[in-house]
Design an enzyme around this catalytic site. Structure first.
Site, PDB file in Angstrom:
ATOM      1  N   TYR A   1      23.394  91.909  12.215  1.00 35.76           N
ATOM      2  CA  TYR A   1      24.664  91.034  11.512  1.00 35.76           C
ATOM      3  C   TYR A   1      24.433  90.998   9.782  1.00 35.76           C
ATOM      4  O   TYR A   1      23.485  91.351   9.464  1.00 35.76           O
ATOM      5  CB  TYR A   1      24.355  89.712  12.086  1.00 35.76           C
ATOM      6  CG  TYR A   1      23.472  88.794  11.657  1.00 35.76           C
ATOM      7  CD1 TYR A   1      22.097  89.024  11.959  1.00 35.76           C
ATOM      8  CD2 TYR A   1      23.884  87.695  10.766  1.00 35.76           C
ATOM      9  CE1 TYR A   1      20.927  88.208  11.426  1.00 35.76           C
ATOM     10  CE2 TYR A   1      22.695  86.900  10.283  1.00 35.76           C
ATOM     11  CZ  TYR A   1      21.097  87.075  10.530  1.00 35.76           C
ATOM     12  OH  TYR A   1      20.565  86.288  10.036  1.00 35.76           O
TER      13      TYR A   1
ATOM     14  N   ARG B   1      23.625  97.175   3.760  1.00 34.85           N
ATOM     15  CA  ARG B   1      22.130  96.742   4.482  1.00 34.85           C
ATOM     16  C   ARG B   1      22.754  96.674   6.107  1.00 34.85           C
ATOM     17  O   ARG B   1      21.915  96.890   6.635  1.00 34.85           O
ATOM     18  CB  ARG B   1      22.120  95.452   4.064  1.00 34.85           C
ATOM     19  CG  ARG B   1      20.846  94.795   4.705  1.00 34.85           C
ATOM     20  CD  ARG B   1      20.212  93.652   4.002  1.00 34.85           C
ATOM     21  NE  ARG B   1      21.140  92.535   4.294  1.00 34.85           N
ATOM     22  CZ  ARG B   1      20.959  91.140   3.891  1.00 34.85           C
ATOM     23  NH1 ARG B   1      19.873  90.846   3.267  1.00 34.85           N
ATOM     24  NH2 ARG B   1      21.752  90.250   4.111  1.00 34.85           N
TER      25      ARG B   1
ATOM     26  N   ARG C   1      23.188  95.766  32.665  1.00 34.48           N
ATOM     27  CA  ARG C   1      22.122  95.116  32.188  1.00 34.48           C
ATOM     28  C   ARG C   1      20.856  95.971  32.664  1.00 34.48           C
ATOM     29  O   ARG C   1      20.327  95.965  33.618  1.00 34.48           O
ATOM     30  CB  ARG C   1      21.690  93.861  32.492  1.00 34.48           C
ATOM     31  CG  ARG C   1      20.788  93.036  31.891  1.00 34.48           C
ATOM     32  CD  ARG C   1      20.243  91.555  32.186  1.00 34.48           C
ATOM     33  NE  ARG C   1      19.343  91.492  31.060  1.00 34.48           N
ATOM     34  CZ  ARG C   1      17.799  91.503  31.456  1.00 34.48           C
ATOM     35  NH1 ARG C   1      17.558  92.366  32.752  1.00 34.48           N
ATOM     36  NH2 ARG C   1      16.795  91.202  30.922  1.00 34.48           N
TER      37      ARG C   1
ATOM     38  N   HIS D   1      16.809  97.461  30.269  1.00 33.71           N
ATOM     39  CA  HIS D   1      16.409  97.448  28.863  1.00 33.71           C
ATOM     40  C   HIS D   1      16.565  98.669  28.013  1.00 33.71           C
ATOM     41  O   HIS D   1      17.194  98.681  27.025  1.00 33.71           O
ATOM     42  CB  HIS D   1      14.951  97.125  28.920  1.00 33.71           C
ATOM     43  CG  HIS D   1      14.556  95.731  29.242  1.00 33.71           C
ATOM     44  ND1 HIS D   1      14.798  94.994  30.633  1.00 33.71           N
ATOM     45  CD2 HIS D   1      13.962  94.756  28.760  1.00 33.71           C
ATOM     46  CE1 HIS D   1      14.422  94.002  30.521  1.00 33.71           C
ATOM     47  NE2 HIS D   1      13.736  93.579  29.475  1.00 33.71           N
TER      48      HIS D   1
ATOM     49  N   LYS E   1      17.966  93.299   9.764  1.00 31.93           N
ATOM     50  CA  LYS E   1      18.750  92.003   9.754  1.00 31.93           C
ATOM     51  C   LYS E   1      19.368  91.946  11.286  1.00 31.93           C
ATOM     52  O   LYS E   1      20.523  92.129  11.577  1.00 31.93           O
ATOM     53  CB  LYS E   1      19.966  91.675   9.112  1.00 31.93           C
ATOM     54  CG  LYS E   1      20.368  90.485   8.511  1.00 31.93           C
ATOM     55  CD  LYS E   1      21.096  90.103   7.339  1.00 31.93           C
ATOM     56  CE  LYS E   1      21.629  88.841   7.204  1.00 31.93           C
ATOM     57  NZ  LYS E   1      20.496  87.606   7.152  1.00 31.93           N
TER      58      LYS E   1
ATOM     59  N   GLU F   1       8.447  84.595   3.650  1.00 28.02           N
ATOM     60  CA  GLU F   1       9.789  84.031   3.251  1.00 28.02           C
ATOM     61  C   GLU F   1      10.221  82.914   3.926  1.00 28.02           C
ATOM     62  O   GLU F   1       9.336  82.260   4.551  1.00 28.02           O
ATOM     63  CB  GLU F   1      10.838  85.182   3.606  1.00 28.02           C
ATOM     64  CG  GLU F   1      11.031  85.623   4.808  1.00 28.02           C
ATOM     65  CD  GLU F   1      11.859  86.573   5.295  1.00 28.02           C
ATOM     66  OE1 GLU F   1      12.869  86.862   4.468  1.00 28.02           O
ATOM     67  OE2 GLU F   1      11.761  87.188   6.442  1.00 28.02           O
TER      68      GLU F   1
ATOM     69  N   LEU G   1      12.972  90.010   5.228  1.00 33.55           N
ATOM     70  CA  LEU G   1      14.214  90.649   4.660  1.00 33.55           C
ATOM     71  C   LEU G   1      14.484  90.598   3.289  1.00 33.55           C
ATOM     72  O   LEU G   1      14.616  89.656   2.457  1.00 33.55           O
ATOM     73  CB  LEU G   1      15.469  89.520   5.539  1.00 33.55           C
ATOM     74  CG  LEU G   1      16.785  90.311   5.226  1.00 33.55           C
ATOM     75  CD1 LEU G   1      17.170  91.515   6.208  1.00 33.55           C
ATOM     76  CD2 LEU G   1      17.849  89.173   5.513  1.00 33.55           C
TER      77      LEU G   1
END
Ligand code: PDD
Length: 279
Positions: A31, A50, A98, A100, A144, A176, A200
């Site tokens: 995101y 990014r 579903r 993995h 991210k 961070e 990040l």
């Protein structure tokens, strides 16, 4: 309010994400949060670059170009007449029964929406408080990713302690914040963790370091210890939504110090000049 859903601008109420979307079930996606000033998406190119990098790191192939996505996002901002606010953009691996493992042939799901943001003026003027916490996240914090569970847990702790942010410490060193980059000022130099896989590399961080360079402010990309953090002259954080503010645990005078203010001013000027309407 319109939202972007796989290339189309539709009403938010019509946007239906599949129950087996892998973002929903596994946090399997990436995101960006982008700031809108004066109707302009600030540092849009950097955010989109990014996003593509994060997607590539986790093996999501995007079939559309950066230019196409950018023009859709600009259209979204315009149609929602968003002048001051933010844009949330998310790409998940897609929907599938579903399991993995994800196999091949999934279609990434792209959603974006705009939202209002209150400029953090009070925080920038007065500073805010922060707690510290162990950094127990995974070792690919450079991606991210939607997986923000530990960040969420610790940010909630900060919130419950009436603090604005939690500063994360790994192996004795400041990495961070839960949703921001951290800077420590000592003897006129600004220290921040190098852009490794442990943080990040914030778009605001890159902008701030560029502005330091241009304004002759001394910075060092070196991790500092928790002790150095607590004995700093100033501490500040940056992110797309927090811009540049903060002082934690009564650092210095407890209010934003001179170098923090210099960085704030440089960033504000840069935002103003880059988002001045050219039409
Ligand atoms: N977070 N570090 C982390 C862990 C972050 O989540 C963020 C931003 C940053 C600062 O990055 P940038 O300057 O590109 O916003 C650093 C966003 C705002 C969020 O998750 O809401």
């Amino acid at each position: 309010m319109k939202v972007l859903f796989n290339g189309r601008l539709i009403e938010r109420s019509e946007c239906a994400v599949d129950i087996e979307d892998r973002g929903y079930q596994f946090g399997d996606g990436v995101y960006e949060v982008i700031r809108i000033y004066n109707g302009i998406l600030f540092t849009l190119d950097e955010h989109i670059a990014r996003l593509y990098k994060s997607a590539a790191e986790i093996g999501i192939d995007l079939s559309f170009s950066e230019a196409e996505l950018k023009s859709q996002l600009k259209e979204l901002v315009d149609i929602n007449q968003m002048r001051e606010g933010g844009l949330y953009l998310q790409v998940t691996r897609g929907k599938a029964p579903r399991k993995h493992q994800y196999g091949a042939g999934l279609t990434p799901q792209v959603t974006a929406y705009t939202f209002p943001i209150q400029k953090p003026e009070k925080e920038q003027q007065n500073g805010v408080s922060a707690i510290t916490a162990d950094d127990m996240r995974w070792l690919r914090c450079d991606i991210k990713s939607l997986n923000l569970l530990y960040n969420v847990m610790i940010k909630q702790k900060a919130h419950e302690a009436s603090s604005f942010e939690a500063i994360l410490i790994r192996d004795g060193l400041v990495t961070e914040g839960t949703s921001s980059n951290v800077y420590v000022v000592k003897q006129n130099a600004i220290y921040t963790h190098p852009a490794t896989t442990l943080i990040l590399n914030g778009i605001t961080r890159m902008k701030v370091l560029q502005l330091c360079e241009e304004n002759g402010l001394n910075y060092v990309e070196k991790a500092v210890t928790k002790d150095e953090l607590l004995n700093a002259d100033e501490v500040f954080i940056t992110s797309t939504t927090a811009e540049a503010s903060i002082d934690g645990q009564t650092i210095g005078s407890g209010a934003p110090g001179p170098l923090t203010k210099n960085v704030q001013t440089a960033l504000q000027n840069s935002i103003l000049s880059e988002t001045a309407k050219t039409v």
